[in-house]
Scaffold this active site. Structure first.
Site, PDB file in Angstrom:
ATOM      1  N   GLU A  33       0.841  -1.191   0.000  1.00 45.25           N
ATOM      2  CA  GLU A  33       0.000   0.000   0.000  1.00 45.25           C
ATOM      3  C   GLU A  33       0.879   1.244   0.000  1.00 45.25           C
ATOM      4  OE1 GLU A  33      -2.375   2.961  -0.041  1.00 45.25           O
ATOM      5  OE2 GLU A  33      -3.249   0.949  -0.240  1.00 45.25           O
ATOM      6  N   GLN A 223     -27.003  11.733  -2.557  1.00 43.80           N
ATOM      7  CA  GLN A 223     -27.301  10.460  -1.916  1.00 43.80           C
ATOM      8  C   GLN A 223     -26.735  10.522  -0.500  1.00 43.80           C
ATOM      9  OE1 GLN A 223     -25.561   7.668  -4.757  1.00 43.80           O
ATOM     10  NE2 GLN A 223     -27.607   7.120  -5.478  1.00 43.80           N
ATOM     11  N   ASP A 307     -11.439  -1.162  -9.255  1.00 43.70           N
ATOM     12  CA  ASP A 307     -11.561   0.068 -10.028  1.00 43.70           C
ATOM     13  C   ASP A 307     -10.495   0.200 -11.104  1.00 43.70           C
ATOM     14  OD1 ASP A 307     -13.712   0.752  -8.493  1.00 43.70           O
ATOM     15  OD2 ASP A 307     -12.716   2.354  -7.372  1.00 43.70           O
TER      16      ASP A 307
END
Length: 442
Positions: A33, A223, A307
Site C-alpha cells: 500500500e 445520496q 476500479d
C-alpha cells in the site's frame, strides 16, 4: 501452493478482500500500500449488498462487519428542492428474497475490519510501499519500490485504483509487443461528474436511522444515509465536459462547491447548508467520478482487479460489490490453475486471466450500463428527463422496481468454489449454491 507468491498492489477493499481470498485458498501473498497507513477513514459510505455479505459470510467475517454496520431498510427519493418523488422498503424486500440484509458502512470501517481480521497481517501487509516499476520475466515478477528495494513474486494483482499506474503499464506493454504498433495507450476512465463526499457526527433525530435518501435535480443529485456512527452525504454535479485527467481539489475549492450546493436537499426537509458546518473537515473531499472499463485486464503475469479494471460512479452503489466479485472469480481461476500445476507458465497464467476477464466483463457490463443510466436520469439531462422522472415516480412501486432490476444482477453472483459453507437463503435461490459440489480446499 509451494513457492507461488502473489504481490497485491493496494490495500483498499479490493486488495484486502483479495488477501482474504488467497489466504482461504492457501496461496501466499504480500500486500503493498503506497499510503503511510493501512486503516484510514477518508472516503464515503459503502453499500454492502447481499452478494458481498454472502462472500464475507463464506470467509467467516460477516459478523465482524455487521457489528460496525447499519441496516438500510428504506429508501426515499425527492427533488433537489425537497418535493417527494417515491419511497419504500426496497432493502427489506431484497433481504426477504436473498437472505442477507443491505448494510451501510463507511469505507474506513470496511478497510479496518478486512485488515484486522486478516491472518498474518503484520508480516504480509506493508504500508508506505510506493511501487515505481514492475519487472516481468519468464518465471516471475519483481516489483521495485521508491525506497530502492525490490520484492519478488510470481504474479501481480493490481487493485491500485481508478488511476491505476499498473493499467497504464499493461497498455504500454501491449503497445510495445504489438506487431503493428497501433495499440496506443488511452485512458478508459472518463469523468462526467464531480462529487462532494463528507460526514458529520451530528445527531439529527428528524433523520431516521438507516434511511437512504436520494435527491434528483437539473445537473445535480445527492445520496445520503444516517448510520450509527455518522450522517454521510454525497452531492453530485454533472461536468460541462468529460475529463480524464487526475485532479486534486484545494480546501478553498471544496468550500466553494459546498456553497454552490448549499440549498440542495440531502434528506427530506434537510439542506446541505444545515449539516455542512458540522462536517469533519479532514474527511470532506471533492473529486471527479470516473466511469469506464479497461480494454484489457491483464498482460503476462500482471492482472487488474477492482476500479483499476472497471469503474462506476457512486450513484450506482455497486463499485465495491463489483470489485469484490471480480476478485472472487480471479482467485477461483488462479487456484484452479495452480491445482493443475503449482508452478504454472506465463502462458498458463494468461489463460486463467483471460477466463477471469471474459467472465467478469460479461457480468460487469450490465452493471456499468445501469449506472450510466441512473446517473444521467437522476441528474435530469433535460426537461424531458425531469418530466419522465416525475411521471414514473408518481406510479412507481419502488420495491417491485428494485427487485426487478437487482435480482437478475445479484442471484448469479460467484462465491469461492473451494470453500463450502452454509449460506443464508431467501425466497429467491442463488444460482451458485453454497453447498457441495464445491471443490475441497487443497
Amino acid at each position: 501452493m509451494s513457492n507461488f507468491r502473489v504481490i497485491i498492489l493496494g490495500a483498499g477493499p479490493a486488495g484486502l478482500f483479495t488477501a482474504h481470498g488467497l489466504t482461504a485458498a492457501g496461496i501466499d501473498y504480500v500486500v503493498l500500500e503506497r499510503q503511510p497507513e493501512i486503516v484510514r477513514y477518508k472516503g464515503a459510505l459503502i453499500v454492502l449488498w447481499p452478494p458481498l455479505l454472502r462472500l464475507l459470510d463464506q470467509l467467516g467475517i460477516y459478523e465482524s462487519v455487521k457489528q460496525l454496520s447499519t441496516p438500510l431498510p428504506s429508501q426515499t427519493k425527492f427533488t433537489h428542492s425537497g418535493e417527494p418523488l417515491c419511497g419504500g422498503d426496497a432493502f427489506v424486500a431484497l433481504e426477504h428474497e436473498l437472505g442477507y440484509p443491505t448494510l451501510g458502512l463507511s469505507r474506513g470501517n470496511l478497510i479496518r475490519t478486512l485488515y484486522e481480521t486478516l491472518p498474518e497481517r503484520a508480516t504480509k501487509v506493508r504500508a508506505n510501499a510506493n511501487v515505481v516499476n514492475i519487472e516481468t520475466h519468464k518465471d516471475g515478477v519483481r516489483v521495485h519500490l521508491a525506497d530502492g528495494s525490490g520484492i519478488d513474486g510470481s504474479i501481480v494483482i493490481a487493485g491500485d485504483g481508478v488511476h491505476s499506474p499498473t493499467r497504464e503499464l499493461i497498455q504500454r506493454l501491449r503497445h510495445d509487443s504489438s506487431a503493428t504498433g497501433d495499440l496506443k495507450p488511452t485512458d478508459p476512465m472518463v469523468a462526467n461528474f464531480m462529487s462532494l463526499f463528507g460526514h458529520t457526527r451530528s445527531d439529527r433525530t428528524d433523520i431516521a436511522m438507516g434511511d437512504f435518501a436520494e435527491s434528483h435535480g437539473p445537473g445535480i443529485a445527492s445520496q445520503s444515509a444516517r448510520l450509527r456512527d455518522a450522517i454521510y452525504f454525497t452531492v453530485v454535479k454533472r461536468l460541462e465536459k468529460p475529463v480524464s485527467d487526475k485532479r486534486s481539489f484545494t480546501t478553498e475549492e471544496i468550500n466553494k462547491f459546498a456553497q454552490e450546493m448549499s440549498d440542495v436537499t440531502v434528506f427530506p426537509g434537510v439542506k446541505l447548508k444545515e449539516i455542512w458546518p458540522l462536517r469533519e473537515e479532514t474527511n470532506a473531499v471533492l473529486l471527479h467520478q470516473e466511469e469506464g472499463m479497461a480494454e484489457k485486464w491483464h498482460h503476462g503475469r500482471i492482472v487488474l482487479v477492482g476500479d483499476a479494471a472497471h469503474k462506476m460512479t457512486s450513484m450506482n452503489g455497486q463499485g465495491a460489490l463489483s470489485a469484490i466479485l471480480s476478485a472472487t472469480v480471479l482467485i477461483n481461476s488462479l487456484r484452479a490453475t495452480l491445482k493443475k500445476n503449482p508452478r504454472p507458465s506465463t502462458q498458463e497464467l494468461e489463460m486463467a486471466f483471460t477466463q477471469y476477464e471474459t467472465s467478469r466483463k460479461g457480468a460487469v457490463k450490465p452493471v456499468l450500463d445501469l449506472g450510466v443510466f441512473i446517473s444521467r436520469f437522476i441528474t435530469w439531462m433535460g426537461e424531458e428527463t425531469e418530466a419522465m422522472d416525475r411521471e414514473v415516480s408518481r406510479d412507481l412501486n419502488l420495491v417491485e422496481d428494485s427487485l426487478k432490476k437487482l435480482l437478475p444482477l445479484f442471484t448469479p453472483s460467484p462465491i469461492f468454489d473451494f470453500l463450502p459453507f452454509e449460506g443464508k437463503q431467501g425466497h429467491t435461490p442463488w444460482e451458485v449454491d453454497s453447498k457441495p459440489p464445491i471443490r475441497a480446499r487443497l
